[in-house]
Scaffold this motif. Structure first.
Motif, PDB file in Angstrom:
ATOM      1  N   ARG A 198      -1.218  -0.947  -4.425  1.00  0.00           N
ATOM      2  CA  ARG A 198      -2.357  -0.045  -4.535  1.00  0.00           C
ATOM      3  C   ARG A 198      -1.934   1.315  -3.988  1.00  0.00           C
ATOM      4  O   ARG A 198      -1.338   1.406  -2.918  1.00  0.00           O
ATOM      5  N   ASP A 232      -7.593   3.615  -9.411  1.00  0.00           N
ATOM      6  CA  ASP A 232      -6.472   4.344  -8.819  1.00  0.00           C
ATOM      7  C   ASP A 232      -6.155   5.610  -9.597  1.00  0.00           C
ATOM      8  O   ASP A 232      -5.049   5.793 -10.109  1.00  0.00           O
ATOM      9  N   GLU A 247      -9.498  -2.598   0.196  1.00  0.00           N
ATOM     10  CA  GLU A 247      -8.516  -2.297  -0.857  1.00  0.00           C
ATOM     11  C   GLU A 247      -7.518  -3.442  -1.027  1.00  0.00           C
ATOM     12  O   GLU A 247      -7.131  -3.787  -2.156  1.00  0.00           O
ATOM     13  N   ILE A 257      -3.656  -0.309   9.918  1.00  0.00           N
ATOM     14  CA  ILE A 257      -3.657  -0.091   8.470  1.00  0.00           C
ATOM     15  C   ILE A 257      -4.336  -1.248   7.754  1.00  0.00           C
ATOM     16  O   ILE A 257      -5.144  -1.059   6.833  1.00  0.00           O
ATOM     17  N   THR A 271       1.417   5.562  -0.441  1.00  0.00           N
ATOM     18  CA  THR A 271       0.894   6.930  -0.493  1.00  0.00           C
ATOM     19  C   THR A 271       1.919   7.803  -1.198  1.00  0.00           C
ATOM     20  O   THR A 271       3.119   7.524  -1.158  1.00  0.00           O
ATOM     21  N   LEU A 330       0.861  -1.167   0.000  1.00  0.00           N
ATOM     22  CA  LEU A 330       0.000   0.000   0.000  1.00  0.00           C
ATOM     23  C   LEU A 330       0.906   1.228   0.000  1.00  0.00           C
ATOM     24  O   LEU A 330       1.812   1.336   0.829  1.00  0.00           O
ATOM     25  N   LEU A 341      -3.021   4.730  -2.261  1.00  0.00           N
ATOM     26  CA  LEU A 341      -4.111   5.092  -1.366  1.00  0.00           C
ATOM     27  C   LEU A 341      -4.468   6.574  -1.470  1.00  0.00           C
ATOM     28  O   LEU A 341      -3.690   7.388  -1.959  1.00  0.00           O
ATOM     29  N   ARG A 376      -8.055  -0.890   8.327  1.00  0.00           N
ATOM     30  CA  ARG A 376      -8.638   0.253   7.618  1.00  0.00           C
ATOM     31  C   ARG A 376      -8.764  -0.031   6.117  1.00  0.00           C
ATOM     32  O   ARG A 376      -9.743   0.375   5.485  1.00  0.00           O
ATOM     33  N   TYR A 377      -7.777  -0.708   5.551  1.00  0.00           N
ATOM     34  CA  TYR A 377      -7.746  -0.892   4.102  1.00  0.00           C
ATOM     35  C   TYR A 377      -7.978  -2.351   3.699  1.00  0.00           C
ATOM     36  O   TYR A 377      -7.474  -2.805   2.678  1.00  0.00           O
TER      37      TYR A 377
END
Length: 646
Positions: A581, A639, A612, A605, A523, A521, A583, A608-609
């Motif tokens: 992925r 995405d 995803e 984490i 960012t 994941l 985020l 939460r995801y």
């Protein structure tokens, strides 16, 4: 089991000074007695004008004495615990010294902690008082006061609490404070530092005055000479939280070593840039995130000035030069050749000097802690003239337990054990340590203490290895190991570290427990993405909006895929990232996905995801088996990162 101790220590011939006989506050009083005019603190009373005023050791001692009298007048006694919930600022230093002077114990709390965390710490530590910064802190503590019958005082710094305490303490004789200070013993508890709590409630680590002083004194004895040019007083800008043991260690070294210390409460790029330029430190103490961010800012600034290609060439030369110099000092090479020296000298005038100037122009070295620093990044800084010493320590060890030996530094490791510290690697790869800085135990948790301390050895929870010369390399956290459905064990730290080096990537967390392959994941860095988008199109090359967005999206897919491919080169194929992925939001303290010390809350984490993550692997499973090994990591059509970072 491999064991390296004093015989292979970082500086085996370095003495750590006379035996400690009192508490941490004694060092300030001793310095003020010997040299009252020594500049001890540089205080910026008005951040807007960028000027700093000097507080001498003698002046600081008097402030600490006056505040200590006020604390006694308010009913504080030896052994009482006082929580400090504030950013890194001048008052933190005065307050902690005053509390130690009267034998009280400091309980640091991150100002960004949740109501639940604050309530837990104040109750678990049986705090009788708490110091907050502002009205928000008062309201936060006020909301949990009902469950804290022992809490007597809530003092607000911005409302003049310290000034009021000084007034209250005027009738208290100085002899009372001197008497209290003289009964503080080295093994008295000085700090109850709560661990970040990546899972469950944080635990309070009881650290004695001796625990906290030990790494400070050892590092001062063996490394102080590299903290400033010969004949100059070292100057350190403290911006890491004093709520963390690393920040407390920095404060301790400054106070015990006569180092000029400035405080910077803001961690934003603009605030740090201003503080660097005006305070002009000689040495930096930071975490890898800061060094990564500085590098990305250097690169972005160069690209915006049309000098991106020059910067990248200069960066390669810096790393090559530093790598050759490292081989020379370790006895495995002859050092940089003539051509490399010539190129390095040219880039020093054109590039490196300007980078050093952005940090104030006086920085001659640095230390990175908290987590391992990427080797390529460490070589870059060494090549531009700022050698970053990568070290290692824990809350339970009062800070540093390893450091790079001067003149024998090895990038990619965290150095060797400090003098007086022994390190072992257990059969399962866990690092075990013992030494004078190892904590007294967990508050109210005898079982946890017995589990962590085994026959005097602290089980760190970190995985690592020792080479033939005693250098320690951290490979990850024991509890973070990922086991895929095929039974492959993967340590995520190295992959995550390598991904973060890419300018576009802000954060990364590797997943894959009970999955067919490793995923990530990711960012993105909004500032760098905005800059990158602008650089995609040259003047006159302006397609329509739809075409532009499609081109941007396709280019970003390729760029992130290249970053993943580069990270995969550091591991075996079975450990490589096969899916990822991007985020919509970063991991941060506010959304509960980072600890206050900037560590990933992996369980949070994953929860939460979860959707995803499932979608990422389902997308991968749709690839035909005969094509799967040749496909790049997946990027779902949803995405559309640009819609999220604008």
């Amino acid at each position: 089991m491999r064991d390296f101790g004093n015989a292979r220590a970082a500086a085996p011939d370095t003495a750590t000074g006379p035996a400690m006989t009192g508490g941490l506050a004694d060092s300030l009083f001793d310095t003020a007695g010997r040299n009252p005019g020594l500049p001890q603190i540089a205080r910026r009373t008005d951040p807007a004008d960028g000027t700093w005023t000097t507080v001498t050791a003698g002046e600081l001692r008097e402030e600490v004495l006056d505040l200590a009298k006020g604390l006694v007048a308010s009913g504080l006694r030896p052994g009482h615990r006082v929580a400090v919930m504030a950013r890194t600022r001048y008052e933190w230093t005065v307050l902690s010294c005053a509390l130690w002077t009267i034998g009280a114990e400091v309980v640091p709390i991150y100002p960004t902690s949740s109501h639940e965390q604050i309530e837990w710490i104040l109750r678990d530590a049986s705090c009788v008082a708490v110091v907050v910064e502002d009205e928000h802190g008062v309201m936060t503590v006020g909301s949990v006061c009902g469950s804290l019958p022992l809490l007597r005082h809530v003092w607000q710094l911005d409302a003049g609490a310290l000034r009021d305490l000084v007034e209250r303490g005027r009738p208290v004789p100085v002899t009372t404070i001197d008497s209290l200070r003289r009964i503080v013993l080295p093994d008295s508890t000085a700090v109850v530092a709560y661990t970040s709590g990546t899972t469950g409630h944080p635990r309070g680590c009881a650290l004695s005055h001796r625990n906290l002083a030990s790494p400070c004194d050892t590092l001062l004895a063996g490394w102080r000479q590299i903290a400033a040019p010969p004949g100059e007083q070292p100057a350190v800008l403290a911006f890491l939280p004093f709520s963390h043991v690393y920040g407390l260690m920095i404060q301790g070294m400054c106070l015990r070593g006569g180092i000029l210390m400035g405080h910077e409460p803001e961690l934003s790029a603009d605030a740090l840039a201003s503080a660097f330029l005006t305070f002009r430190p000689t040495f930096l103490y930071a975490v890898p995130y800061v060094f990564e961010k500085l590098y990305k800012n250097f690169l972005r600034t160069a690209q915006q000035a049309g000098r991106g290609a020059l910067f990248e060439r200069a960066g390669r030369t810096a790393r090559d030069y530093a790598s050759a110099a490292e081989r020379q000092r370790l006895g495995t090479g002859s050092g940089p050749g003539f051509d490399l020296k010539f190129q390095h000298a040219l880039y020093d005038k054109a590039v490196y000097r300007k980078l050093r100037a952005a940090l104030g122009g006086r920085v001659c070295g640095a230390v990175s802690g908290g987590s391992p620093l990427n080797r390529e990044l460490a070589l870059f800084y060494a090549g531009i003239g700022i050698f970053v010493q990568d070290g290692y320590g824990l809350t339970e060890t009062s800070g540093g337990i390893t450091a790079q030996p001067v003149g024998r530094e090895k990038s990619g490791t965290v150095g060797r054990p400090l003098p007086g510290v022994d390190v072992q690697v257990a059969a399962d790869g866990e690092l075990l340590v013992r030494g004078p800085s190892v904590f007294q135990g967990y508050v109210n948790d005898d079982l946890g203490t017995r589990t962590a301390l085994r026959d005097g050895w602290l089980a760190t929870g970190d995985l690592g290895r020792l080479d033939s010369e005693g250098y320690v390399t951290i490979t990850g956290r024991k509890k973070d190991i990922i086991v895929t459905s095929s039974g492959k064990s993967v340590a995520p730290a190295a992959l995550e570290e390598r991904l973060r080096v890419h300018p576009l990537i802000h954060q990364a967390v590797v997943v894959g427990d009970n999955r067919p392959c490793v995923g990530a994941l990711i960012t993105l860095d909004p500032e760098f993405v905005a800059h990158w988008r602008g650089a995609l199109f040259t003047q006159g090359d302006a397609p329509g909006r739809d075409a532009r967005e499609a081109r941007e999206e396709n280019a970003l897919r390729q760029e992130v895929a290249r970053a993943v491919a580069a990270a995969n080169t550091t591991v075996s194929r079975s450990e490589s990232i096969r899916v990822f992925r991007v985020l919509t939001e970063p991991f941060d303290v506010a959304n509960g996905l980072l600890t206050p010390s900037m560590k990933l809350r992996r369980d949070a984490i994953a929860r939460r995801y979860a959707v995803e993550i499932d979608a990422m692997y389902q997308s991968s499973s749709r690839i035909p088996r005969e094509r799967r090994t040749e496909e790049p990591p997946t990027w779902d059509d949803s995405d559309d990162v640009f819609r999220r970072v604008r």
